[in-house]
Scaffold this motif. Structure first.
Motif, PDB file in Angstrom:
ATOM      1  N   ASP A  32     -37.727  -0.235  21.088  1.00  0.00           N
ATOM      2  CA  ASP A  32     -38.116   0.293  19.785  1.00  0.00           C
ATOM      3  C   ASP A  32     -36.848   0.775  19.115  1.00  0.00           C
ATOM      4  O   ASP A  32     -36.164   1.668  19.645  1.00  0.00           O
ATOM      5  CB  ASP A  32     -39.079   1.476  19.927  1.00  0.00           C
ATOM      6  CG  ASP A  32     -40.493   1.063  20.308  1.00  0.00           C
ATOM      7  OD1 ASP A  32     -40.778  -0.152  20.287  1.00  0.00           O
ATOM      8  OD2 ASP A  32     -41.296   1.959  20.605  1.00  0.00           O
ATOM      9  N   ILE A  33     -36.517   0.170  17.992  1.00  0.00           N
ATOM     10  CA  ILE A  33     -35.357   0.595  17.225  1.00  0.00           C
ATOM     11  C   ILE A  33     -35.835   0.999  15.840  1.00  0.00           C
ATOM     12  O   ILE A  33     -36.841   0.476  15.345  1.00  0.00           O
ATOM     13  CB  ILE A  33     -34.266  -0.500  17.169  1.00  0.00           C
ATOM     14  CG1 ILE A  33     -34.793  -1.793  16.570  1.00  0.00           C
ATOM     15  CG2 ILE A  33     -33.705  -0.759  18.568  1.00  0.00           C
ATOM     16  CD1 ILE A  33     -33.744  -2.896  16.446  1.00  0.00           C
ATOM     17  N   THR A  34     -35.162   1.974  15.245  1.00  0.00           N
ATOM     18  CA  THR A  34     -35.588   2.444  13.937  1.00  0.00           C
ATOM     19  C   THR A  34     -34.470   2.282  12.922  1.00  0.00           C
ATOM     20  O   THR A  34     -33.291   2.377  13.249  1.00  0.00           O
ATOM     21  CB  THR A  34     -36.018   3.922  13.968  1.00  0.00           C
ATOM     22  OG1 THR A  34     -34.939   4.731  14.433  1.00  0.00           O
ATOM     23  CG2 THR A  34     -37.235   4.125  14.849  1.00  0.00           C
ATOM     24  N   LEU A  35     -34.886   2.045  11.688  1.00  0.00           N
ATOM     25  CA  LEU A  35     -33.967   1.952  10.565  1.00  0.00           C
ATOM     26  C   LEU A  35     -34.283   3.069   9.596  1.00  0.00           C
ATOM     27  O   LEU A  35     -35.422   3.204   9.139  1.00  0.00           O
ATOM     28  CB  LEU A  35     -34.123   0.597   9.857  1.00  0.00           C
ATOM     29  CG  LEU A  35     -33.381   0.445   8.531  1.00  0.00           C
ATOM     30  CD1 LEU A  35     -31.873   0.527   8.728  1.00  0.00           C
ATOM     31  CD2 LEU A  35     -33.767  -0.855   7.849  1.00  0.00           C
ATOM     32  N   ASP A  36     -33.282   3.875   9.286  1.00  0.00           N
ATOM     33  CA  ASP A  36     -33.402   4.874   8.226  1.00  0.00           C
ATOM     34  C   ASP A  36     -33.042   4.144   6.935  1.00  0.00           C
ATOM     35  O   ASP A  36     -31.876   3.829   6.699  1.00  0.00           O
ATOM     36  CB  ASP A  36     -32.453   6.039   8.481  1.00  0.00           C
ATOM     37  CG  ASP A  36     -32.589   7.141   7.460  1.00  0.00           C
ATOM     38  OD1 ASP A  36     -32.879   6.850   6.283  1.00  0.00           O
ATOM     39  OD2 ASP A  36     -32.368   8.315   7.824  1.00  0.00           O
ATOM     40  N   THR A  37     -34.026   3.824   6.132  1.00  0.00           N
ATOM     41  CA  THR A  37     -33.791   3.012   4.939  1.00  0.00           C
ATOM     42  C   THR A  37     -32.972   3.745   3.880  1.00  0.00           C
ATOM     43  O   THR A  37     -32.363   3.104   3.032  1.00  0.00           O
ATOM     44  CB  THR A  37     -35.113   2.516   4.332  1.00  0.00           C
ATOM     45  OG1 THR A  37     -35.938   3.635   4.016  1.00  0.00           O
ATOM     46  CG2 THR A  37     -35.834   1.586   5.296  1.00  0.00           C
ATOM     47  N   ALA A  38     -32.920   5.066   3.954  1.00  0.00           N
ATOM     48  CA  ALA A  38     -32.115   5.828   2.994  1.00  0.00           C
ATOM     49  C   ALA A  38     -30.627   5.722   3.298  1.00  0.00           C
ATOM     50  O   ALA A  38     -29.799   5.720   2.389  1.00  0.00           O
ATOM     51  CB  ALA A  38     -32.549   7.293   2.980  1.00  0.00           C
ATOM     52  N   THR A  39     -30.277   5.598   4.599  1.00  0.00           N
ATOM     53  CA  THR A  39     -28.859   5.576   4.982  1.00  0.00           C
ATOM     54  C   THR A  39     -28.426   4.243   5.597  1.00  0.00           C
ATOM     55  O   THR A  39     -27.238   4.036   5.812  1.00  0.00           O
ATOM     56  CB  THR A  39     -28.564   6.683   6.015  1.00  0.00           C
ATOM     57  OG1 THR A  39     -29.313   6.411   7.209  1.00  0.00           O
ATOM     58  CG2 THR A  39     -28.911   8.059   5.473  1.00  0.00           C
ATOM     59  N   ALA A  40     -29.382   3.369   5.912  1.00  0.00           N
ATOM     60  CA  ALA A  40     -29.134   2.086   6.588  1.00  0.00           C
ATOM     61  C   ALA A  40     -28.625   2.268   8.017  1.00  0.00           C
ATOM     62  O   ALA A  40     -28.016   1.377   8.582  1.00  0.00           O
ATOM     63  CB  ALA A  40     -28.188   1.201   5.786  1.00  0.00           C
ATOM     64  N   ASP A  41     -28.895   3.424   8.630  1.00  0.00           N
ATOM     65  CA  ASP A  41     -28.516   3.692  10.013  1.00  0.00           C
ATOM     66  C   ASP A  41     -29.633   3.245  10.951  1.00  0.00           C
ATOM     67  O   ASP A  41     -30.808   3.523  10.715  1.00  0.00           O
ATOM     68  CB  ASP A  41     -28.263   5.192  10.240  1.00  0.00           C
ATOM     69  CG  ASP A  41     -27.019   5.691   9.545  1.00  0.00           C
ATOM     70  OD1 ASP A  41     -26.116   4.876   9.266  1.00  0.00           O
ATOM     71  OD2 ASP A  41     -26.950   6.904   9.277  1.00  0.00           O
ATOM     72  N   TRP A  42     -29.234   2.570  12.038  1.00  0.00           N
ATOM     73  CA  TRP A  42     -30.164   2.131  13.078  1.00  0.00           C
ATOM     74  C   TRP A  42     -30.038   3.036  14.291  1.00  0.00           C
ATOM     75  O   TRP A  42     -28.943   3.496  14.615  1.00  0.00           O
ATOM     76  CB  TRP A  42     -29.857   0.697  13.490  1.00  0.00           C
ATOM     77  CG  TRP A  42     -30.279  -0.336  12.500  1.00  0.00           C
ATOM     78  CD1 TRP A  42     -29.522  -0.825  11.474  1.00  0.00           C
ATOM     79  CD2 TRP A  42     -31.528  -1.007  12.446  1.00  0.00           C
ATOM     80  NE1 TRP A  42     -30.230  -1.775  10.787  1.00  0.00           N
ATOM     81  CE2 TRP A  42     -31.464  -1.911  11.369  1.00  0.00           C
ATOM     82  CE3 TRP A  42     -32.686  -0.954  13.210  1.00  0.00           C
ATOM     83  CZ2 TRP A  42     -32.524  -2.742  11.031  1.00  0.00           C
ATOM     84  CZ3 TRP A  42     -33.741  -1.783  12.879  1.00  0.00           C
ATOM     85  CH2 TRP A  42     -33.655  -2.664  11.799  1.00  0.00           C
ATOM     86  N   THR A  43     -31.159   3.260  14.981  1.00  0.00           N
ATOM     87  CA  THR A  43     -31.210   4.136  16.151  1.00  0.00           C
ATOM     88  C   THR A  43     -32.027   3.487  17.260  1.00  0.00           C
ATOM     89  O   THR A  43     -33.069   2.888  16.994  1.00  0.00           O
ATOM     90  CB  THR A  43     -31.869   5.487  15.773  1.00  0.00           C
ATOM     91  OG1 THR A  43     -31.153   6.071  14.689  1.00  0.00           O
ATOM     92  CG2 THR A  43     -31.872   6.453  16.942  1.00  0.00           C
ATOM     93  N   MET A  44     -31.537   3.618  18.501  1.00  0.00           N
ATOM     94  CA  MET A  44     -32.323   3.221  19.675  1.00  0.00           C
ATOM     95  C   MET A  44     -33.301   4.356  19.956  1.00  0.00           C
ATOM     96  O   MET A  44     -32.897   5.504  20.133  1.00  0.00           O
ATOM     97  CB  MET A  44     -31.410   3.028  20.885  1.00  0.00           C
ATOM     98  CG  MET A  44     -32.139   2.829  22.199  1.00  0.00           C
ATOM     99  SD  MET A  44     -33.131   1.343  22.283  1.00  0.00           S
ATOM    100  CE  MET A  44     -31.844   0.102  22.333  1.00  0.00           C
ATOM    101  N   ARG A  45     -34.588   4.058  19.963  1.00  0.00           N
ATOM    102  CA  ARG A  45     -35.606   5.077  20.233  1.00  0.00           C
ATOM    103  C   ARG A  45     -36.110   4.976  21.676  1.00  0.00           C
ATOM    104  O   ARG A  45     -36.068   5.935  22.418  1.00  0.00           O
ATOM    105  CB  ARG A  45     -36.778   4.919  19.262  1.00  0.00           C
ATOM    106  CG  ARG A  45     -36.396   5.162  17.829  1.00  0.00           C
ATOM    107  CD  ARG A  45     -36.263   6.598  17.530  1.00  0.00           C
ATOM    108  NE  ARG A  45     -37.571   7.199  17.723  1.00  0.00           N
ATOM    109  CZ  ARG A  45     -37.796   8.482  17.738  1.00  0.00           C
ATOM    110  NH1 ARG A  45     -36.834   9.318  17.584  1.00  0.00           N
ATOM    111  NH2 ARG A  45     -39.010   8.948  17.924  1.00  0.00           N
ATOM    112  N   ARG A  46     -36.626   3.798  22.048  1.00  0.00           N
ATOM    113  CA  ARG A  46     -37.187   3.616  23.393  1.00  0.00           C
ATOM    114  C   ARG A  46     -36.709   2.281  23.952  1.00  0.00           C
ATOM    115  O   ARG A  46     -36.508   1.322  23.208  1.00  0.00           O
ATOM    116  CB  ARG A  46     -38.713   3.600  23.344  1.00  0.00           C
ATOM    117  CG  ARG A  46     -39.317   4.914  23.001  1.00  0.00           C
ATOM    118  CD  ARG A  46     -40.843   4.825  23.041  1.00  0.00           C
ATOM    119  NE  ARG A  46     -41.418   6.062  22.576  1.00  0.00           N
ATOM    120  CZ  ARG A  46     -41.768   6.304  21.312  1.00  0.00           C
ATOM    121  NH1 ARG A  46     -41.604   5.374  20.405  1.00  0.00           N
ATOM    122  NH2 ARG A  46     -42.279   7.456  20.969  1.00  0.00           N
TER     123      ARG A  46
END
Length: 83
Positions: free
Chosen positions: A66-80
């Motif tokens: 599960d990866i997430t994209l913060d659409t306001a900053t275009a930053d991606w994060t590894m969640r699970r």
């Protein structure tokens, strides 16, 4: 399954879906997008998009992430990550 909140680098395909991501010195190729969810409007995380992918590491190990994209900053994060 482990829960993380760590920044990752993502290369997107022409359709805007992740094609590759790198995390902790490893490169993962996205084999397919399983699902995409957006946060509900009016919530504090309304600009977050969750993408669940079936991926393969550079060593050929399959995983679900599960990866997430913060659409306001275009930053991606590894969640699970499921191993």
């Amino acid at each position: 399954m482990s829960l993380y909140n760590e920044r990752i680098d993502v290369r997107a395909s022409m359709g805007g879906h992740p094609a590759f991501f790198s995390w902790r010195g490893r490169v993962f190729r996205v084999r397919r997008v399983i699902g995409t969810w957006n946060s509900a409007p009016g919530t504090p995380q309304a600009d977050i998009r969750l993408v669940r992918v079936a991926a393969e590491s550079d060593h050929g190990e399959p995983t679900i992430a599960d990866i997430t994209l913060d659409t306001a900053t275009a930053d991606w994060t590894m969640r699970r990550l499921w191993n």
